[in-house]
Design an enzyme around this catalytic site. Structure first.
Site, PDB file in Angstrom:
ATOM      1  N   HIS A  88      -5.895   1.549   5.169  1.00 36.61           N
ATOM      2  CA  HIS A  88      -6.552   2.116   3.986  1.00 36.61           C
ATOM      3  C   HIS A  88      -5.950   3.453   3.580  1.00 36.61           C
ATOM      4  N   TYR A  98     -15.836   2.646  -1.875  1.00 35.99           N
ATOM      5  CA  TYR A  98     -16.713   1.818  -1.024  1.00 35.99           C
ATOM      6  C   TYR A  98     -17.949   1.335  -1.787  1.00 35.99           C
ATOM      7  N   GLU A 140     -11.036   7.771   8.087  1.00 35.27           N
ATOM      8  CA  GLU A 140     -10.049   7.975   7.017  1.00 35.27           C
ATOM      9  C   GLU A 140      -9.961   9.448   6.608  1.00 35.27           C
ATOM     10  N   ARG A 204       3.861  -1.993  -0.365  1.00 33.36           N
ATOM     11  CA  ARG A 204       4.020  -2.647   0.936  1.00 33.36           C
ATOM     12  C   ARG A 204       4.266  -1.571   1.983  1.00 33.36           C
ATOM     13  N   GLN A 205       4.038  -1.926   3.247  1.00 34.60           N
ATOM     14  CA  GLN A 205       4.266  -0.961   4.325  1.00 34.60           C
ATOM     15  C   GLN A 205       5.598  -1.258   5.009  1.00 34.60           C
ATOM     16  N   TYR A 206       6.301  -0.189   5.383  1.00 36.58           N
ATOM     17  CA  TYR A 206       7.533  -0.351   6.156  1.00 36.58           C
ATOM     18  C   TYR A 206       7.524   0.651   7.304  1.00 36.58           C
ATOM     19  N   GLY A 267      12.980 -10.591  15.567  1.00 33.85           N
ATOM     20  CA  GLY A 267      13.418 -10.434  14.180  1.00 33.85           C
ATOM     21  C   GLY A 267      13.252  -9.009  13.693  1.00 33.85           C
ATOM     22  N   THR A 271      11.775  -2.976  14.143  1.00 32.28           N
ATOM     23  CA  THR A 271      11.873  -1.651  13.497  1.00 32.28           C
ATOM     24  C   THR A 271      11.032  -0.560  14.171  1.00 32.28           C
ATOM     25  N   VAL A 378       1.100  -5.869  13.459  1.00 33.37           N
ATOM     26  CA  VAL A 378       1.245  -7.069  12.621  1.00 33.37           C
ATOM     27  C   VAL A 378       1.827  -6.639  11.285  1.00 33.37           C
ATOM     28  N   GLY A 380       1.519  -7.517   8.343  1.00 34.49           N
ATOM     29  CA  GLY A 380       0.747  -8.131   7.267  1.00 34.49           C
ATOM     30  C   GLY A 380      -0.709  -7.877   7.579  1.00 34.49           C
TER      31      GLY A 380
HETATM   32  C1  LIG Z   1       2.310  -1.947   9.358  1.00 30.47           C
HETATM   33  C2  LIG Z   1       3.417  -2.761   8.729  1.00 30.47           C
HETATM   34  C3  LIG Z   1       4.741  -2.460   8.986  1.00 30.47           C
HETATM   35  C4  LIG Z   1       5.763  -3.220   8.416  1.00 30.47           C
HETATM   36  N1  LIG Z   1       7.069  -2.898   8.690  1.00 30.47           N
HETATM   37  C5  LIG Z   1       8.066  -3.628   8.151  1.00 30.47           C
HETATM   38  C6  LIG Z   1       9.441  -3.313   8.423  1.00 30.47           C
HETATM   39  O1  LIG Z   1       9.740  -2.362   9.134  1.00 30.47           O
HETATM   40  N2  LIG Z   1      10.403  -4.077   7.845  1.00 30.47           N
HETATM   41  C7  LIG Z   1      10.087  -5.164   7.050  1.00 30.47           C
HETATM   42  O2  LIG Z   1      11.009  -5.821   6.544  1.00 30.47           O
HETATM   43  N3  LIG Z   1       8.796  -5.485   6.797  1.00 30.47           N
HETATM   44  C8  LIG Z   1       7.787  -4.736   7.306  1.00 30.47           C
HETATM   45  N4  LIG Z   1       6.482  -5.053   7.011  1.00 30.47           N
HETATM   46  C9  LIG Z   1       6.213  -6.187   6.090  1.00 30.47           C
HETATM   47  C10 LIG Z   1       6.279  -5.686   4.640  1.00 30.47           C
HETATM   48  O3  LIG Z   1       5.231  -4.780   4.400  1.00 30.47           O
HETATM   49  C11 LIG Z   1       6.155  -6.821   3.623  1.00 30.47           C
HETATM   50  O4  LIG Z   1       5.047  -7.602   3.964  1.00 30.47           O
HETATM   51  C12 LIG Z   1       7.392  -7.693   3.573  1.00 30.47           C
HETATM   52  O5  LIG Z   1       8.515  -6.909   3.188  1.00 30.47           O
HETATM   53  C13 LIG Z   1       7.220  -8.827   2.554  1.00 30.47           C
HETATM   54  O6  LIG Z   1       6.864  -8.236   1.338  1.00 30.47           O
HETATM   55  P1  LIG Z   1       7.232  -8.925  -0.037  1.00 30.47           P
HETATM   56  O7  LIG Z   1       6.548  -8.154  -1.103  1.00 30.47           O
HETATM   57  O8  LIG Z   1       8.685  -9.160  -0.170  1.00 30.47           O
HETATM   58  O9  LIG Z   1       6.533 -10.324   0.108  1.00 30.47           O
HETATM   59  P2  LIG Z   1       5.082 -10.667  -0.452  1.00 30.47           P
HETATM   60  O10 LIG Z   1       5.110 -10.687  -1.932  1.00 30.47           O
HETATM   61  O11 LIG Z   1       4.102  -9.798   0.207  1.00 30.47           O
HETATM   62  O12 LIG Z   1       4.923 -12.141   0.061  1.00 30.47           O
HETATM   63  C14 LIG Z   1       4.725 -12.379   1.448  1.00 30.47           C
HETATM   64  C15 LIG Z   1       4.793 -13.846   1.700  1.00 30.47           C
HETATM   65  O13 LIG Z   1       3.697 -14.481   1.048  1.00 30.47           O
HETATM   66  C16 LIG Z   1       4.186 -15.646   0.429  1.00 30.47           C
HETATM   67  N5  LIG Z   1       3.402 -15.926  -0.785  1.00 30.47           N
HETATM   68  C17 LIG Z   1       3.382 -15.216  -1.922  1.00 30.47           C
HETATM   69  N6  LIG Z   1       2.582 -15.802  -2.817  1.00 30.47           N
HETATM   70  C18 LIG Z   1       2.092 -16.908  -2.216  1.00 30.47           C
HETATM   71  C19 LIG Z   1       1.220 -17.963  -2.616  1.00 30.47           C
HETATM   72  N7  LIG Z   1       0.724 -18.010  -3.845  1.00 30.47           N
HETATM   73  N8  LIG Z   1       0.937 -18.920  -1.720  1.00 30.47           N
HETATM   74  C20 LIG Z   1       1.470 -18.906  -0.470  1.00 30.47           C
HETATM   75  N9  LIG Z   1       2.313 -17.955  -0.050  1.00 30.47           N
HETATM   76  C21 LIG Z   1       2.611 -16.981  -0.910  1.00 30.47           C
HETATM   77  C22 LIG Z   1       5.620 -15.352   0.043  1.00 30.47           C
HETATM   78  O14 LIG Z   1       6.396 -16.530   0.004  1.00 30.47           O
HETATM   79  C23 LIG Z   1       6.085 -14.444   1.146  1.00 30.47           C
HETATM   80  O15 LIG Z   1       6.719 -15.207   2.159  1.00 30.47           O
HETATM   81  C24 LIG Z   1       5.443  -4.298   7.568  1.00 30.47           C
HETATM   82  C25 LIG Z   1       4.100  -4.597   7.292  1.00 30.47           C
HETATM   83  C26 LIG Z   1       3.088  -3.839   7.845  1.00 30.47           C
HETATM   84  C27 LIG Z   1       1.658  -4.159   7.528  1.00 30.47           C
HETATM   85  C1  HEM Z   2     -16.602  -1.775   4.746  1.00 32.83           C
HETATM   86  C2  HEM Z   2     -15.700  -1.973   3.796  1.00 32.83           C
HETATM   87  C3  HEM Z   2     -14.323  -2.504   4.028  1.00 32.83           C
HETATM   88  C4  HEM Z   2     -13.848  -3.340   4.995  1.00 32.83           C
HETATM   89  C5  HEM Z   2     -14.616  -3.990   6.126  1.00 32.83           C
HETATM   90  C6  HEM Z   2     -12.440  -3.533   4.766  1.00 32.83           C
HETATM   91  C7  HEM Z   2     -11.610  -4.304   5.546  1.00 32.83           C
HETATM   92  C8  HEM Z   2     -10.244  -4.420   5.381  1.00 32.83           C
HETATM   93  C9  HEM Z   2      -9.355  -5.149   6.258  1.00 32.83           C
HETATM   94  C10 HEM Z   2      -9.771  -5.912   7.498  1.00 32.83           C
HETATM   95  C11 HEM Z   2      -8.104  -5.022   5.773  1.00 32.83           C
HETATM   96  C12 HEM Z   2      -6.807  -5.607   6.374  1.00 32.83           C
HETATM   97  C13 HEM Z   2      -6.209  -4.559   7.294  1.00 32.83           C
HETATM   98  C14 HEM Z   2      -4.911  -5.014   7.922  1.00 32.83           C
HETATM   99  O1  HEM Z   2      -3.865  -4.884   7.293  1.00 32.83           O
HETATM  100  O2  HEM Z   2      -4.949  -5.513   9.022  1.00 32.83           O
HETATM  101  C15 HEM Z   2      -8.185  -4.206   4.579  1.00 32.83           C
HETATM  102  C16 HEM Z   2      -7.107  -3.902   3.769  1.00 32.83           C
HETATM  103  C17 HEM Z   2      -7.246  -3.374   2.517  1.00 32.83           C
HETATM  104  N1  HEM Z   2      -8.391  -2.818   1.989  1.00 32.83           N
HETATM  105 FE1  HEM Z   2     -10.205  -2.744   2.843  1.00 32.83          FE
HETATM  106  N2  HEM Z   2     -12.070  -2.822   3.657  1.00 32.83           N
HETATM  107  C18 HEM Z   2     -13.183  -2.179   3.185  1.00 32.83           C
HETATM  108  C19 HEM Z   2     -13.244  -1.343   2.078  1.00 32.83           C
HETATM  109  C20 HEM Z   2     -12.219  -1.201   1.175  1.00 32.83           C
HETATM  110  C21 HEM Z   2     -12.309  -0.451  -0.053  1.00 32.83           C
HETATM  111  C22 HEM Z   2     -13.523   0.366  -0.499  1.00 32.83           C
HETATM  112  C23 HEM Z   2     -11.136  -0.600  -0.713  1.00 32.83           C
HETATM  113  C24 HEM Z   2     -10.758  -0.048  -2.065  1.00 32.83           C
HETATM  114  C25 HEM Z   2     -10.997  -0.693  -3.172  1.00 32.83           C
HETATM  115  C26 HEM Z   2     -10.272  -1.425   0.127  1.00 32.83           C
HETATM  116  C27 HEM Z   2      -8.973  -1.797  -0.159  1.00 32.83           C
HETATM  117  C28 HEM Z   2      -8.116  -2.414   0.713  1.00 32.83           C
HETATM  118  C29 HEM Z   2      -6.722  -2.705   0.403  1.00 32.83           C
HETATM  119  C30 HEM Z   2      -6.016  -2.420  -0.914  1.00 32.83           C
HETATM  120  C31 HEM Z   2      -6.180  -3.314   1.536  1.00 32.83           C
HETATM  121  C32 HEM Z   2      -4.761  -3.879   1.698  1.00 32.83           C
HETATM  122  C33 HEM Z   2      -4.801  -5.221   1.052  1.00 32.83           C
HETATM  123  C34 HEM Z   2      -3.475  -5.903   0.897  1.00 32.83           C
HETATM  124  O3  HEM Z   2      -2.430  -5.271   0.913  1.00 32.83           O
HETATM  125  O4  HEM Z   2      -3.514  -7.113   0.735  1.00 32.83           O
HETATM  126  N3  HEM Z   2     -10.971  -1.761   1.250  1.00 32.83           N
HETATM  127  N4  HEM Z   2      -9.492  -3.854   4.368  1.00 32.83           N
END
Ligand SMILES: Cc1cc2nc3c(=O)[nH]c(=O)nc-3n(C[C@H](O)[C@H](O)[C@H](O)COP(=O)(O)OP(=O)(O)OC[C@H]3O[C@@H](n4cnc5c(N)ncnc54)[C@H](O)[C@@H]3O)c2cc1C
Ligand code: HEM
Length: 390
Positions: A88, A98, A140, A204-206, A267, A271, A378, A380
C-alpha cells in the site's frame, strides 16, 4: 481486539462469508471503479483486475484476518498486515481511501448476502473491517514516516539501460530533482509508474537489484513479459535520458541479522537476493552464504555476471545452479535441496514463481530450517499468504 459481541457472530458467519467472497470482491471492485474510475489510472493494476489475482488476494486477506481473530482475538496477523502495508505505501494509499473501500465493500456484501444479512452481521463485519483498516493505517503511517521525504512520486532520469540475459533489462536511474532520497535496504523494491500506449498510467513494483543503500542511484532489472502491460513499455519505449516516476523504497523481506544465509531463487526472482549479495560483498562480510539459483539456461540468467562476481568476492559464499536445459557442470532440471548441506541456523530468502517457492519452502523445512527463518517475496499479489492460491 474483536468485541465479545461480534466474536460469536463472526465465528458463525465466517464459513458463509468465506464461501461468498468470490462473488463479493468482483461486485465490490465493479462498484468502486464505477464510482471512482480514477483509481484505475495510476493506482490499481489493470492486469491484476482482469486476471483476478487482486480479487483473490483481497478476499483471502479478509478471510485470513477474520480466521486469525477467531484463533487469537487479542492479536493481529502481523506478517500478513506488514506485507499489505508495504504494498500500500509503495502505491501511496491514504487513510481517507479506507472509507471509500469500506463503502463499496459493504454495499457489495449487503447485495451478495441479501438472503441472510442482518444488522448484527453487518455490524460485526464492519468491526472486523475497521480493526484491519486501523491496523494497516497505523503501520502505513509508520512506513511513510521512515522516508527521507513526504512525496509519493519522484522524477528519476534513466542514465543506463543494459540488456541482462536474454529476456531482461537493467535500468540505472539518478534523481532528476533535489528531493532527499531514502536509502533502501537490500531486498526492498520501488514502484515504477509509466504511461501505457493508450495513455493509462500503470504502476508496478521492481526490486532493487544492486546498490540498494545508495542515495544517488536506483538500479532495477526487469524481465519482459510479452503478455504484460508495463514491462514491454520499459523494455521497448523507455530510453536513456527519459524521466520516469519512482516511489520511495518499501518491502519487508530484507537481509537482516547475522549468521548463515541461503538465497534460493528462480528466474527473475534473483533480483532481491542479487542486491543482498552485492551488499554483503561490498561490506566485506564473512557470513556463510549459499546461493542457489534455477534458470532455463545460462544465457537467460539476468544477473549472472553481477552475482558470480559477488559470490567470488565473498570468500565464504558458494553458488549452485540448476538449468532446465542440461548443461555440463550444473545440476539438471528443477532445483532440489535434497542432498545439499544447508548451513545450520541459516536464514533463507526465497523468490521465484509460486510453485517453486512452495516446493523449496517445504524442502527447507524438511531439511531442518525453521519456517520462521524462511522469507519469501512474491512478484505479484500475494495469494499464498492470503491462503487464496488454490
Ligand atoms: C515486490 C515485487 C517485486 C518485484 N520485482 C521484480 C523484479 O525485480 N523484476 C521483474 O522483472 N519483476 C518484478 N516484479 C514483477 C513486476 O512488478 C510486474 O508484475 C512484471 O514486470 C509484469 O508486469 P507487466 O505490467 O509487464 O505485466 P502485467 O500487465 O501486470 O500482466 C501480468 C500477467 O498477467 C497476464 N494478464 C494480463 N491480463 C490478463 C487477463 N485478462 N487474463 C489473464 N491474464 C492476464 C499477462 O499475460 C501477464 O503475464 C515484482 C513484483 C513485486 C510485487
Ligand atoms: C482493510 C482494507 C484493505 C485490505 C484488507 C486490503 C488488502 C489488500 C491486499 C491483500 C493486497 C495485495 C497485497 C499483495 O501484493 O500481496 C492489496 C493491494 C492493493 N490495495 Fe489494498 N486493502 C485494503 C484497503 C485498500 C485501500 C483503502 C486502497 C485504496 C483505494 C487499496 C488499494 C490497493 C492497491 C492499489 C493494491 C495493489 C493492487 C494491484 O496492483 O493489483 N487497498 N490490498
Amino acid at each position: 481486539m474483536l468485541s465479545e459481541k461480534s466474536r460469536p457472530v463472526i465465528e458463525a458467519t465466517l464459513p458463509l462469508v468465506g464461501s461468498r467472497l468470490g462473488a463479493i470482491t468482483p461486485n465490490f471492485y465493479g462498484r468502486m471503479f464505477a464510482a471512482h474510475p480514477e483509481l484505475l489510472d495510476g493506482l490499481f493494476s489493470r492486469a491484476n483486475q482482469n486476471n483476478g489475482e487482486q480479487q483473490k488476494a483481497l478476499a483471502g486477506s479478509i478471510a485470513g484476518f477474520a480466521s486469525a481473530l477467531m484463533a487469537n482475538p487479542d492479536m493481529v496477523p502481523e506478517t500478513m498486515l506488514s506485507r499489505i502495508a508495504h504494498k500500500h505505501t509503495a502505491l501511496g494509499i491514504t487513510e481517507d481511501q479506507y472509507q471509500i473501500v469500506y463503502k463499496y465493500l459493504f454495499e457489495a456484501i449487503a447485495e451478495e448476502l441479501a438472503d441472510v444479512i442482518t444488522a448484527e452481521i453487518a455490524e460485526a463485519w464492519t468491526e472486523v473491517y475497521w480493526l484491519m483498516a486501523d491496523a494497516l493505517i497505523k503501520i502505513e503511517k509508520g512506513l511513510y514516516a521512515q522516508q527521507a521525504n513526504n512525496k509519493m512520486w519522484m522524477p528519476w532520469t534513466v542514465v543506463e539501460k543494459m540488456p541482462a540475459g536474454t529476456d531482461s533489462m537493467t535500468f540505472v536511474l539518478v534523481p532528476a530533482d533535489d528531493t532527499p532520497v531514502t536509502a533502501a535496504r537490500p531486498g526492498q523494491f520501488v514502484s515504477v509508474k509509466v504511461a501505457l500506449p493508450d495513455g493509462l498510467l500503470q504502476v508496478r513494483q521492481y526490486s532493487l537489484s544492486a546498490d540498494a543503500e545508495s542515495t544517488t542511484r536506483r538500479v532495477f532489472t526487469t524481465k519482459r513479459d510479452d503478455g504484460g502491460e508495463v514491462s514491454p513499455v520499459l523494455h521497448n519505449n523507455v530510453k536513456v535520458g527519459d524521466v520516469v516516476e519512482l516511489s520511495n523504497p518499501y518491502g519487508d523481506v530484507t537481509l537482516d541479522g547475522e549468521g548463515p544465509v541461503v538465497f534460493a531463487t528462480a528466474g527473475i526472482g534473483c533480483t532481491p537476493s542479487a542486491s543482498a549479495l552485492r551488499a554483503l560483498a561490498t561490506a566485506g562480510e564473512d557470513r556463510e552464504v549459499l546461493v542457489l539459483h534455477a534458470e532455463k539456461n545460462l544465457e537467460a540468467w539476468a544477473l549472472r555476471e553481477q552475482m558470480t562476481t559477488d559470490v567470488d568476492a565473498i570468500g565464504s559464499a558458494t553458488l549452485q545452479l540448476w538449468l532446465e536445459e542440461p548443461t555440463e557442470g550444473f545440476h539438471k532440471g528443477f532445483m532440489s535441496l535434497e542432498g545439499l548441506d544447508l548451513p545450520a541456523n541459516a536464514s533463507m530468502y526465497v523468490c521465484g514463481p509460486l510453485p517453486f517457492m512452495k516446493a523449496i519452502r517445504n524442502q527447507a523445512i524438511d531439511a531442518g530450517i525453521p519456517s520462521t527463518k524462511i522469507h519469501y517475496e512474491v512478484f505479484g499479489p500475494d495469494v499464498w499468504l492470503a491462503g487464496a492460491d488454490n
